[in-house]
Design a protein around this motif. Structure first.
Motif, PDB file in Angstrom:
ATOM      1  N   PRO A 112      16.016 -27.226 -67.006  1.00 51.71           N
ATOM      2  CA  PRO A 112      15.294 -25.958 -66.840  1.00 51.71           C
ATOM      3  C   PRO A 112      16.181 -24.955 -66.097  1.00 51.71           C
ATOM      4  CG  PRO A 112      14.508 -27.580 -65.263  1.00 51.71           C
ATOM      5  CD  PRO A 112      15.499 -28.284 -66.134  1.00 51.71           C
ATOM      6  N   PRO A 113      15.909 -23.661 -66.250  1.00 57.80           N
ATOM      7  CA  PRO A 113      16.728 -22.642 -65.592  1.00 57.80           C
ATOM      8  C   PRO A 113      16.386 -22.530 -64.107  1.00 57.80           C
ATOM      9  CG  PRO A 113      14.972 -21.606 -66.841  1.00 57.80           C
ATOM     10  CD  PRO A 113      14.845 -23.081 -67.087  1.00 57.80           C
ATOM     11  N   VAL A 114      16.615 -23.619 -63.398  1.00 60.32           N
ATOM     12  CA  VAL A 114      16.306 -23.672 -61.973  1.00 60.32           C
ATOM     13  C   VAL A 114      17.627 -23.744 -61.223  1.00 60.32           C
ATOM     14  CG1 VAL A 114      15.335 -25.150 -60.166  1.00 60.32           C
ATOM     15  CG2 VAL A 114      14.086 -24.829 -62.298  1.00 60.32           C
ATOM     16  N   PRO A 115      17.829 -22.925 -60.197  1.00 62.14           N
ATOM     17  CA  PRO A 115      19.080 -23.006 -59.437  1.00 62.14           C
ATOM     18  C   PRO A 115      19.236 -24.382 -58.798  1.00 62.14           C
ATOM     19  CG  PRO A 115      17.819 -21.042 -58.816  1.00 62.14           C
ATOM     20  CD  PRO A 115      16.929 -21.867 -59.700  1.00 62.14           C
ATOM     21  N   ARG A 168       8.144 -38.933 -55.891  1.00 61.53           N
ATOM     22  CA  ARG A 168       7.217 -37.824 -56.049  1.00 61.53           C
ATOM     23  C   ARG A 168       7.436 -37.214 -57.425  1.00 61.53           C
ATOM     24  NH1 ARG A 168       5.088 -35.309 -51.593  1.00 61.53           N
ATOM     25  NH2 ARG A 168       6.749 -36.109 -50.285  1.00 61.53           N
ATOM     26  N   VAL A 169       6.333 -37.026 -58.163  1.00 62.45           N
ATOM     27  CA  VAL A 169       6.432 -36.383 -59.476  1.00 62.45           C
ATOM     28  C   VAL A 169       5.948 -34.944 -59.336  1.00 62.45           C
ATOM     29  CG1 VAL A 169       5.526 -36.330 -61.839  1.00 62.45           C
ATOM     30  CG2 VAL A 169       6.087 -38.528 -60.762  1.00 62.45           C
ATOM     31  N   VAL A 170       6.765 -34.000 -59.794  1.00 62.78           N
ATOM     32  CA  VAL A 170       6.425 -32.587 -59.694  1.00 62.78           C
ATOM     33  C   VAL A 170       6.234 -32.041 -61.105  1.00 62.78           C
ATOM     34  CG1 VAL A 170       7.298 -30.316 -59.012  1.00 62.78           C
ATOM     35  CG2 VAL A 170       7.652 -32.289 -57.521  1.00 62.78           C
ATOM     36  N   GLU A 171       5.014 -31.589 -61.395  1.00 70.02           N
ATOM     37  CA  GLU A 171       4.688 -31.161 -62.755  1.00 70.02           C
ATOM     38  C   GLU A 171       4.222 -29.706 -62.753  1.00 70.02           C
ATOM     39  OE1 GLU A 171       4.764 -32.078 -65.933  1.00 70.02           O
ATOM     40  OE2 GLU A 171       3.456 -30.433 -66.549  1.00 70.02           O
ATOM     41  N   GLY A 203       0.718 -28.316 -61.039  1.00 69.50           N
ATOM     42  CA  GLY A 203       0.723 -26.853 -61.008  1.00 69.50           C
ATOM     43  C   GLY A 203       1.866 -26.307 -60.173  1.00 69.50           C
ATOM     44  N   ALA A 204       2.984 -27.016 -60.187  1.00 66.92           N
ATOM     45  CA  ALA A 204       4.089 -26.691 -59.277  1.00 66.92           C
ATOM     46  C   ALA A 204       5.218 -25.978 -60.013  1.00 66.92           C
ATOM     47  CB  ALA A 204       4.631 -27.969 -58.637  1.00 66.92           C
ATOM     48  N   VAL A 205       5.539 -24.785 -59.565  1.00 71.00           N
ATOM     49  CA  VAL A 205       6.678 -24.056 -60.138  1.00 71.00           C
ATOM     50  C   VAL A 205       7.870 -24.238 -59.209  1.00 71.00           C
ATOM     51  CG1 VAL A 205       7.500 -21.830 -60.962  1.00 71.00           C
ATOM     52  CG2 VAL A 205       5.050 -22.370 -61.054  1.00 71.00           C
ATOM     53  N   THR A 206       8.924 -24.831 -59.753  1.00 72.97           N
ATOM     54  CA  THR A 206      10.095 -25.107 -58.926  1.00 72.97           C
ATOM     55  C   THR A 206      10.917 -23.840 -58.729  1.00 72.97           C
ATOM     56  OG1 THR A 206      10.167 -27.343 -59.809  1.00 72.97           O
ATOM     57  CG2 THR A 206      12.163 -26.534 -58.731  1.00 72.97           C
ATOM     58  N   GLN A 207      11.264 -23.574 -57.484  1.00 72.20           N
ATOM     59  CA  GLN A 207      12.085 -22.398 -57.194  1.00 72.20           C
ATOM     60  C   GLN A 207      13.559 -22.775 -57.149  1.00 72.20           C
ATOM     61  OE1 GLN A 207      11.840 -20.551 -53.220  1.00 72.20           O
ATOM     62  NE2 GLN A 207      11.234 -18.703 -54.318  1.00 72.20           N
ATOM     63  N   GLU A 208      13.870 -23.867 -56.468  1.00 71.69           N
ATOM     64  CA  GLU A 208      15.271 -24.295 -56.445  1.00 71.69           C
ATOM     65  C   GLU A 208      15.393 -25.748 -56.015  1.00 71.69           C
ATOM     66  OE1 GLU A 208      17.989 -23.102 -53.446  1.00 71.69           O
ATOM     67  OE2 GLU A 208      16.442 -22.740 -51.938  1.00 71.69           O
ATOM     68  N   LEU A 220       9.344 -25.316 -53.916  1.00 71.67           N
ATOM     69  CA  LEU A 220       8.461 -24.724 -54.919  1.00 71.67           C
ATOM     70  C   LEU A 220       8.246 -23.243 -54.622  1.00 71.67           C
ATOM     71  CD1 LEU A 220       5.712 -27.508 -55.127  1.00 71.67           C
ATOM     72  CD2 LEU A 220       7.839 -27.292 -56.429  1.00 71.67           C
ATOM     73  N   GLU A 221       7.791 -22.516 -55.630  1.00 71.46           N
ATOM     74  CA  GLU A 221       7.504 -21.094 -55.420  1.00 71.46           C
ATOM     75  C   GLU A 221       6.367 -20.892 -54.442  1.00 71.46           C
ATOM     76  OE1 GLU A 221       7.118 -18.842 -59.024  1.00 71.46           O
ATOM     77  OE2 GLU A 221       9.282 -18.902 -59.390  1.00 71.46           O
ATOM     78  N   SER A 222       5.494 -21.894 -54.321  1.00 70.97           N
ATOM     79  CA  SER A 222       4.386 -21.814 -53.370  1.00 70.97           C
ATOM     80  C   SER A 222       4.889 -21.855 -51.937  1.00 70.97           C
ATOM     81  CB  SER A 222       3.433 -22.980 -53.604  1.00 70.97           C
ATOM     82  OG  SER A 222       4.100 -24.195 -53.278  1.00 70.97           O
TER      83      SER A 222
END
Lengths: 401, 53
Positions: A112-115, A168-171, A203-208, A220-222
């Motif tokens: 994914p386009p994640v830094p 930990r699973v991040v979805e 519901g987790a959006v990965t920031q980096e 996460l973005e949160s």
């Protein structure tokens, strides 16, 4: 006649096997980027979990290809296809002629386009080398984050957890397996993973993926952040189409083929995860099988149409049988859902009715009755009067004809 | 005797047929297949099979 196959994975190897069974004399040569012969990918999970040693992941016995007079050119990457003069060129600069070519180039893991995906300690799981590297790393790096709660992500989580690692699973989605499960079933599945000691973040959006040279964690973005020594990205696959594209063949999401598995060049065929048939790239084992077999026949001039593959509606996720079929999530006027849920046991059965007829179902945690319920939904059987009994373990499906 | 399906590729092991190509005679129960037996179609092990009913 000389046939060259690019790709030593399932589609390439099984096509070679089928070709040899059909024709004892045709020349067959497989060029594979990986140094190892074909292995079924589900075995990588078994290896990762420590249930299968690396030398046992392979499907065929040593010497099988030689006995079948199939030339295995492993670790020799084809870098160019020249349809005009019907040759392929390897990375070492060797040029080989073909009469018919099969592109079974497979797929690669998507990033994914994640830094931060370039950091040391970030892994994907696609090849045996990936699996070996991940297993090595996990020996002394215990905190693992799996990015992606799909089938592969969940299988990896369970396998890694076997070693007692912190997992930990991040979805991104708000539930697990959204294509197979409704929210209630997904919640039960999540509970089963938590019982195994795997935590699940939805519901987790990965920031980096942060760290210095090496991974230190995931943010996460949160604003939430998790420390980690390893991040495994399980975010799907993308078809490997670069050879086909550079050769001027028609490529969309995958290498475009017709019902004979023929590409836009009449002497070039494609099959497996790299192929796109009727707008669809499957990325599942049964489709790769059927395509490889169809390709083999058509490459020999025998006419066999491939009409597509119906994905199985039963799968096994982390040891749990899951069957889902039809409109299992349908709600609203005209629909009625009957549910039996036993979260502790990981059991969930649901049948969706429309005017008394079965139009959808989920069967999780048991395979007993799964084939029967699939049949009822396929034929939209009227189950009106027995709708509650159906969900009982002892129900005799022969009562509904 | 129960049939078993390979969850990876869909191959069905039928005890009445066995797997003669790989030295398993007809009449061999799935449970009695040797540990090293693999799906003759795709090569995964017994643990990836589930019982058909």
């Amino acid at each position: 006649m000389n046939i060259i196959i690019v790709g030593g994975g399932l589609a390439g190897t099984l096509a070679a096997k089928a070709l040899r069974e059909l024709d004892p004399d045709v020349g067959i040569e497989i060029f594979g980027e990986e140094k190892q012969p074909y292995y079924p990918r589900p075995n990588l999970i078994e290896f990762l979990a420590g249930r299968l040693p690396a030398e046992k992941v392979f499907a065929f016995t040593e010497g099988w290809a030689a006995k079948q007079r199939i030339g295995l050119r492993l670790g020799e990457t084809v870098v160019r296809v020249r349809p005009a003069d019907r040759t392929v060129e390897t990375a070492a600069g060797e040029s080989r002629p073909y009469d018919v070519l099969l592109l079974a180039t497979g797929a690669r893991a998507s990033l994914p386009p994640v830094p931060g995906t370039e950091r040391k300690g970030v892994f994907v799981l696609r090849t045996l080398d990936d699996a070996i590297a991940l297993a090595d790393h996990l020996r002394d790096h215990r905190r693992t984050v799996i990015l992606g709660g799909g089938l592969l992500g969940l299988e990896i989580a369970r396998a890694v957890r076997t070693h007692g690692a912190e997992v930990r699973v991040v979805e991104f989605f708000d539930r697990l397996l959204p294509r197979q499960l409704d929210p209630a079933a997904a919640a039960i599945l999540k509970g089963q993973f938590e019982k195994m000691g795997v935590s699940v973040v939805l519901g987790a959006v990965t920031q980096e993926i942060f760290g210095d040279g090496s991974v230190r964690g995931l943010r996460l973005e949160s604003g939430a952040a998790f420390e980690a020594d390893a991040v495994v990205v399980a975010a799907g696959i993308k078809p490997e189409t670069s050879l086909a594209r550079e050769a001027g063949l028609a490529v969309a999401k995958g290498i475009v083929v017709d019902d004979r598995m023929r590409t836009s060049d009449p002497a070039v065929f494609a099959a497996g995860d790299a192929a796109e048939h009727r707008g669809r790239v499957y990325g599942i084992i049964p489709a790769a099988f059927e395509q490889a077999r169809a390709a083999a026949r058509n490459m020999l001039g025998q006419d066999l149409a491939y009409a597509g593959t119906v994905p199985a509606n039963t799968l096994k996720v982390a040891g749990l049988a899951v069957t889902s079929i039809g409109e299992f999530g349908a709600e609203g006027p005209g629909f009625e859902s009957i549910v039996r849920a036993e979260p502790e046991q990981g059991l969930y059965k649901k049948i969706v009715l429309q005017e008394g007829r079965a139009v959808g179902a989920i069967w999780m945690g048991t395979s007993k009755g799964a084939a029967d319920i699939s049949r009822l939904v396929t034929f939209k059987k009227d189950v009106g009067s027995r709708k509650r009994d159906i969900l009982e373990d002892a129900f005799d499906f022969s009562e509904i004809s | 005797m129960d049939k078993y399906e390979c969850t990876a590729c869909g191959y069905v092991y039928d005890p009445a047929v066995g797997d003669p190509d790989n030295g398993v005679p007809p009449g061999t129960k799935f449970e009695d297949l040797p540990d090293g037996w693999v799906c003759p179609q795709c090569g995964v092990g017994k643990e990836l099979f589930s019982k058909l009913d």
